[in-house]
Design a protein around this motif. Structure first.
Motif, PDB file in Angstrom:
ATOM      1  N   GLU A 148       0.875  -1.186   0.000  1.00 53.41           N
ATOM      2  CA  GLU A 148       0.000   0.000   0.000  1.00 53.41           C
ATOM      3  C   GLU A 148       0.905   1.226   0.000  1.00 53.41           C
ATOM      4  OE1 GLU A 148      -2.255  -0.148   3.708  1.00 53.41           O
ATOM      5  OE2 GLU A 148      -0.577   0.731   4.794  1.00 53.41           O
ATOM      6  N   ARG A 160       0.660  -6.756  -4.479  1.00 55.47           N
ATOM      7  CA  ARG A 160       0.177  -7.789  -3.555  1.00 55.47           C
ATOM      8  C   ARG A 160       0.144  -9.102  -4.304  1.00 55.47           C
ATOM      9  NH1 ARG A 160      -4.900  -4.629  -0.543  1.00 55.47           N
ATOM     10  NH2 ARG A 160      -3.641  -2.777  -0.116  1.00 55.47           N
ATOM     11  N   GLU A 186      -1.612 -11.491  -4.713  1.00 58.01           N
ATOM     12  CA  GLU A 186      -2.981 -11.987  -4.541  1.00 58.01           C
ATOM     13  C   GLU A 186      -3.048 -13.447  -4.948  1.00 58.01           C
ATOM     14  OE1 GLU A 186      -5.358 -10.346  -3.213  1.00 58.01           O
ATOM     15  OE2 GLU A 186      -5.042  -8.205  -3.531  1.00 58.01           O
ATOM     16  N   PHE A 241      -9.663  -5.655 -11.761  1.00 66.21           N
ATOM     17  CA  PHE A 241     -10.264  -5.386 -10.445  1.00 66.21           C
ATOM     18  C   PHE A 241      -9.322  -5.821  -9.325  1.00 66.21           C
ATOM     19  CE2 PHE A 241     -12.734  -6.800  -6.746  1.00 66.21           C
ATOM     20  CZ  PHE A 241     -13.457  -5.665  -6.470  1.00 66.21           C
ATOM     21  N   ARG A 242      -8.835  -7.046  -9.423  1.00 63.22           N
ATOM     22  CA  ARG A 242      -7.870  -7.502  -8.423  1.00 63.22           C
ATOM     23  C   ARG A 242      -6.647  -8.058  -9.134  1.00 63.22           C
ATOM     24  NH1 ARG A 242     -10.230 -11.617  -5.383  1.00 63.22           N
ATOM     25  NH2 ARG A 242     -11.275 -10.137  -4.037  1.00 63.22           N
ATOM     26  N   SER A 243      -5.578  -7.261  -9.166  1.00 60.75           N
ATOM     27  CA  SER A 243      -4.359  -7.692  -9.845  1.00 60.75           C
ATOM     28  C   SER A 243      -3.225  -7.719  -8.824  1.00 60.75           C
ATOM     29  CB  SER A 243      -4.048  -6.746 -11.007  1.00 60.75           C
ATOM     30  OG  SER A 243      -4.139  -5.413 -10.587  1.00 60.75           O
ATOM     31  N   GLN A 298      -2.641   2.845  -6.488  1.00 60.69           N
ATOM     32  CA  GLN A 298      -3.550   3.367  -5.471  1.00 60.69           C
ATOM     33  C   GLN A 298      -3.487   4.883  -5.428  1.00 60.69           C
ATOM     34  OE1 GLN A 298      -2.015   1.139  -1.993  1.00 60.69           O
ATOM     35  NE2 GLN A 298      -4.069   0.298  -1.828  1.00 60.69           N
ATOM     36  N   GLU A 301      -4.067   7.365  -2.365  1.00 64.48           N
ATOM     37  CA  GLU A 301      -4.368   7.355  -0.935  1.00 64.48           C
ATOM     38  C   GLU A 301      -4.045   8.704  -0.317  1.00 64.48           C
ATOM     39  OE1 GLU A 301      -4.141   3.187   0.939  1.00 64.48           O
ATOM     40  OE2 GLU A 301      -2.109   3.609   0.288  1.00 64.48           O
ATOM     41  N   GLU A 359     -16.063  -3.522  -3.461  1.00 64.62           N
ATOM     42  CA  GLU A 359     -15.241  -2.384  -3.015  1.00 64.62           C
ATOM     43  C   GLU A 359     -14.570  -1.612  -4.150  1.00 64.62           C
ATOM     44  OE1 GLU A 359     -12.386  -3.329   0.059  1.00 64.62           O
ATOM     45  OE2 GLU A 359     -11.283  -1.472  -0.303  1.00 64.62           O
ATOM     46  N   LEU A 360     -14.664  -0.299  -4.022  1.00 62.65           N
ATOM     47  CA  LEU A 360     -13.979   0.617  -4.927  1.00 62.65           C
ATOM     48  C   LEU A 360     -12.944   1.410  -4.132  1.00 62.65           C
ATOM     49  CD1 LEU A 360     -13.780   2.433  -7.531  1.00 62.65           C
ATOM     50  CD2 LEU A 360     -15.716   3.712  -6.621  1.00 62.65           C
ATOM     51  N   GLU A 374      -8.289   7.936   6.588  1.00 62.80           N
ATOM     52  CA  GLU A 374      -7.639   7.567   5.331  1.00 62.80           C
ATOM     53  C   GLU A 374      -8.652   7.181   4.244  1.00 62.80           C
ATOM     54  OE1 GLU A 374      -4.340   4.230   4.595  1.00 62.80           O
ATOM     55  OE2 GLU A 374      -6.359   3.439   4.734  1.00 62.80           O
ATOM     56  N   GLY A 400      -8.443   2.760  -5.374  1.00 60.33           N
ATOM     57  CA  GLY A 400      -7.639   2.122  -6.404  1.00 60.33           C
ATOM     58  C   GLY A 400      -7.754   2.902  -7.696  1.00 60.33           C
ATOM     59  N   ARG A 448      -8.600   0.245 -10.290  1.00 58.56           N
ATOM     60  CA  ARG A 448     -10.012  -0.112 -10.141  1.00 58.56           C
ATOM     61  C   ARG A 448     -10.899   1.021 -10.649  1.00 58.56           C
ATOM     62  NH1 ARG A 448     -11.401  -3.481  -4.673  1.00 58.56           N
ATOM     63  NH2 ARG A 448      -9.806  -4.921  -5.398  1.00 58.56           N
TER      64      ARG A 448
HETATM   65  N1  GAP Z   1      -4.038   1.753   2.946  1.00 59.14           N
HETATM   66  C1  GAP Z   1      -5.269   1.042   3.004  1.00 59.14           C
HETATM   67  C2  GAP Z   1      -5.424   0.096   1.906  1.00 59.14           C
HETATM   68  O1  GAP Z   1      -4.526  -0.185   1.150  1.00 59.14           O
HETATM   69  P1  GAP Z   1      -7.166  -1.514   0.823  1.00 59.14           P
HETATM   70  O2  GAP Z   1      -8.664  -1.576   1.012  1.00 59.14           O
HETATM   71  O3  GAP Z   1      -6.404  -2.762   1.011  1.00 59.14           O
HETATM   72  O4  GAP Z   1      -6.683  -0.384   1.826  1.00 59.14           O
HETATM   73  C3  GAP Z   1      -7.397   0.334  -0.991  1.00 59.14           C
HETATM   74  O5  GAP Z   1      -6.852  -0.907  -0.597  1.00 59.14           O
HETATM   75  C4  GAP Z   1      -7.902   0.255  -2.414  1.00 59.14           C
HETATM   76  O6  GAP Z   1      -6.862  -0.223  -3.272  1.00 59.14           O
HETATM   77  C5  GAP Z   1      -9.057  -0.738  -2.612  1.00 59.14           C
HETATM   78  O7  GAP Z   1     -10.296  -0.149  -2.283  1.00 59.14           O
HETATM   79  C6  GAP Z   1      -8.939  -1.025  -4.089  1.00 59.14           C
HETATM   80  O8  GAP Z   1      -9.553  -0.012  -4.855  1.00 59.14           O
HETATM   81  C7  GAP Z   1      -7.439  -0.972  -4.330  1.00 59.14           C
HETATM   82  N2  GAP Z   1      -6.883  -2.340  -4.340  1.00 59.14           N
HETATM   83  C8  GAP Z   1      -6.528  -3.096  -3.272  1.00 59.14           C
HETATM   84  N3  GAP Z   1      -6.047  -4.285  -3.683  1.00 59.14           N
HETATM   85  C9  GAP Z   1      -6.102  -4.290  -5.032  1.00 59.14           C
HETATM   86  C10 GAP Z   1      -5.738  -5.237  -6.049  1.00 59.14           C
HETATM   87  N4  GAP Z   1      -5.199  -6.405  -5.748  1.00 59.14           N
HETATM   88  N5  GAP Z   1      -5.930  -4.906  -7.358  1.00 59.14           N
HETATM   89  C11 GAP Z   1      -6.464  -3.696  -7.683  1.00 59.14           C
HETATM   90  N6  GAP Z   1      -6.812  -2.770  -6.765  1.00 59.14           N
HETATM   91  C12 GAP Z   1      -6.638  -3.050  -5.457  1.00 59.14           C
END
Ligand code: GAP
Length: 514
Positions: free
Chosen positions: A223, A255, A257, A265-267, A272, A274, A342-343, A382, A386, A389
């Motif tokens: 993050e 990450r 994942e 959406f999830r890569s 981010q 933030e 989640e967005l 905070e 994304g 996203r």
């Molecule tokens: N600092 C807090 C934090 O990182 P999170 O909910 O884990 O919180 C924030 O991540 C945003 O980052 C998520 O709402 C999403 O939009 C984006 N995000 C998190 N993991 C992601 C992933 N693997 N691929 C794409 N976007 C991701």
């Protein structure tokens, strides 16, 4: 407007590739799961969304409850930080998912994504259990189980499949506690090949320096937020901000994942946006509510319909131990419809992060409030969203299908965010038209991303621009040479207006505020 056969998601993925928004990464080597590249149109769209966020957060921050502009500054911190950062933040110890591996297929699954079900069959009046079948939860769950059950029955020499009671499905993690139960993995043929669930850390690691040992181990940030906490003191000391104030950052996060899915959406590598908002402890709850409302409003301002946004308040018993309140801003994604996913997350993180870093670094991270005559560790709200996203949201929200148009698939993206703002065409590539169109192009390109196109029929050129989400197309035709006017075609209405050449700039400028 008739609906095409394939799902919206698969049409989006194919349009995104066909028009150069998003390509699978390393595609010529067969791709790499969880990694995507942004193509020529995609990078323009992503940068536009990023720039809008930066503008609205840092360059022209929102007005606070007192009607005065908030104070928010920017930061661009390193992706790799001191490894103690991630011990202090809790990522080394806790940023993990419970995983199971399959010895037969060498696949790895998130335990909470696997569901199991016991399947019975009936043969010669006798009912027998075939054991537990498992499949990944989600849309394909039922179909996958039915297919597997059929295969098993064939192996058992025939029989009738008893109705599969999907309500009886239980999480694998619960079943695994019972050693008697043999589960057949989601992609396996044989029972009992799944390992016990075990923790798997989501951070990518590497080594900094010549020696590759435990001492040189570093992590790619999962993050962007922690980089802000590490520089909080320098920013207070050097930029004259005082609570309440924010520090915003946009950048890549990584990450590992376990199940990257749903396109971008999830890569495993993503961007981010933030912002950490530092405030006096007693104001934390007020700023939390402020930022939830502000961020919902912002997503609407970039073109998201209100009915597609939802505030999901995380129940108290599910909050992280350091949070006094968290809301997910959710969007109705094509793959969650009619539900939401989640967005962005808005979390009231109290003074947890600063206190952790203070303890681990042995540095004082208090704020000395000269006016109030007190010292405190600021609390933090905070809003974490994304960017990647967000691009998927713009594509999903903008996607239109209308068979009556030259390009049935087209993208309705706000003019100010569209990758290409203006297409400029000579009606035919002769009779003095290219010269006028080129002159116009050379002028407008200084301000707007324009594309000059003289090839194919005018209908095909409009269609290409509609697919790219280009809001305006200017055509130089026979009349232009006589009366110095051009046609400007509006993407959304597919109608045209005649505008004098000397008024084109003003016309476009007025529309571009949207
Ligand atoms: N600092 C807090 C934090 O990182 P999170 O909910 O884990 O919180 C924030 O991540 C945003 O980052 C998520 O709402 C999403 O939009 C984006 N995000 C998190 N993991 C992601 C992933 N693997 N691929 C794409 N976007 C991701």
């Amino acid at each position: 407007m008739s609906k095409p056969e394939t799902s919206l998601m698969s049409r989006l993925v194919s349009l995104a590739k066909r028009r150069g928004f998003v390509y699978p990464a390393s595609e010529i080597y067969g791709g790499l799961n969880g990694f995507w590249d942004f193509g020529p149109l995609g990078v323009l769209l992503k940068n536009n969304l990023r720039d809008r966020w930066w503008h609205d957060m840092v360059e022209c921050p929102p007005l606070g409850p007192d009607g005065k502009p908030l104070s928010i500054v920017g930061l661009d911190s390193s992706i790799i930080q001191h490894p103690r950062t991630w011990e202090a933040s809790g990522h080394v110890g806790g940023f993990a998912d419970l995983m199971v591996d399959c010895r037969e297929t060498q696949s790895r699954y998130r335990a909470d994504h696997i569901q199991c079900i016991e399947v019975f069959y009936e043969k010669a009046g006798e009912t027998k259990s075939l054991g537990l079948l498992s499949a990944m939860e989600g849309d394909e769950f039922e179909a996958a189980l039915a297919k597997k059950a059929k295969r098993l029955i064939q192996k058992a020499g025939g029989g009738e499949l008893m109705p599969v009671d999907l309500k009886a499905a239980v999480l694998f993690t619960n079943m695994a506690k019972d050693q008697q139960v043999l589960v057949i993995g989601p992609d396996a043929e044989t029972a009992g090949t799944l390992t016990e669930p075990r923790m798997f850390n989501l951070m990518f690691s590497s080594h900094a320096g010549v020696f590759q040992d435990e001492d040189s181990k570093v992590y790619l940030r999962p993050e962007t937020a922690q980089g802000i906490f590490l520089q909080y003191k320098n920013i207070i000391d050097t930029s004259r901000v005082k609570p309440p104030f924010g520090v915003a950052q946009v950048g890549k996060s990584f990450r590992n994942e376990v199940t990257p899915r749903n396109f971008i959406f999830r890569s495993r590598e993503f961007e981010q946006m933030e912002m950490e908002f530092f405030c006096a402890p007693e104001d934390g709850m007020m700023w939390y509510e402020f930022w939830v409302a502000e961020r919902m409003r912002w997503w609407e301002s970039v073109g998201c319909r209100k009915e597609n946004l939802y505030r999901h308040i995380i129940p108290e018993d599910e909050l992280s131990h350091y949070s006094k309140g968290t809301s997910d801003i959710e969007y109705r994604w094509p793959f969650t419809t009619p539900n939401f996913g989640e967005l962005e997350g808005v979390a009231y993180r109290t003074d947890y992060d600063l206190k952790q870093h203070s303890e681990f670094s042995k540095q004082t991270l208090d704020y000395i409030d000269q006016e109030g005559g007190r010292r405190y560790v600021p609390h933090v709200v905070e809003p974490a969203s994304g960017l990647t996203r967000g691009v998927l949201l713009l594509l999903a929200e903008g996607y239109q299908y209308d068979e009556s148009r030259a390009s049935p698939e087209w993208l309705k993206i706000k003019p100010s965010l569209a990758p290409i703002k203006i297409g400029i065409f000579p009606l035919v590539n002769k009779d003095g038209m290219p010269e006028v169109a080129e002159k116009l192009y050379m002028d407008l390109r200084r301000t707007y991303t324009c594309q000059y196109d003289a090839k194919q029929s005018i209908g095909k050129r409009y269609a290409r621009m509609d697919e790219a989400g280009t809001p305006f197309c200017i055509t130089v035709d026979g009349d232009t040479l006589k009366d110095q006017t051009v046609t400007i075609r509006n993407r959304d209405t597919a109608t045209q207006e005649r505008v004098s050449l000397d008024k084109v700039r003003a016309y476009i400028a007025e529309k571009m505020v949207e």
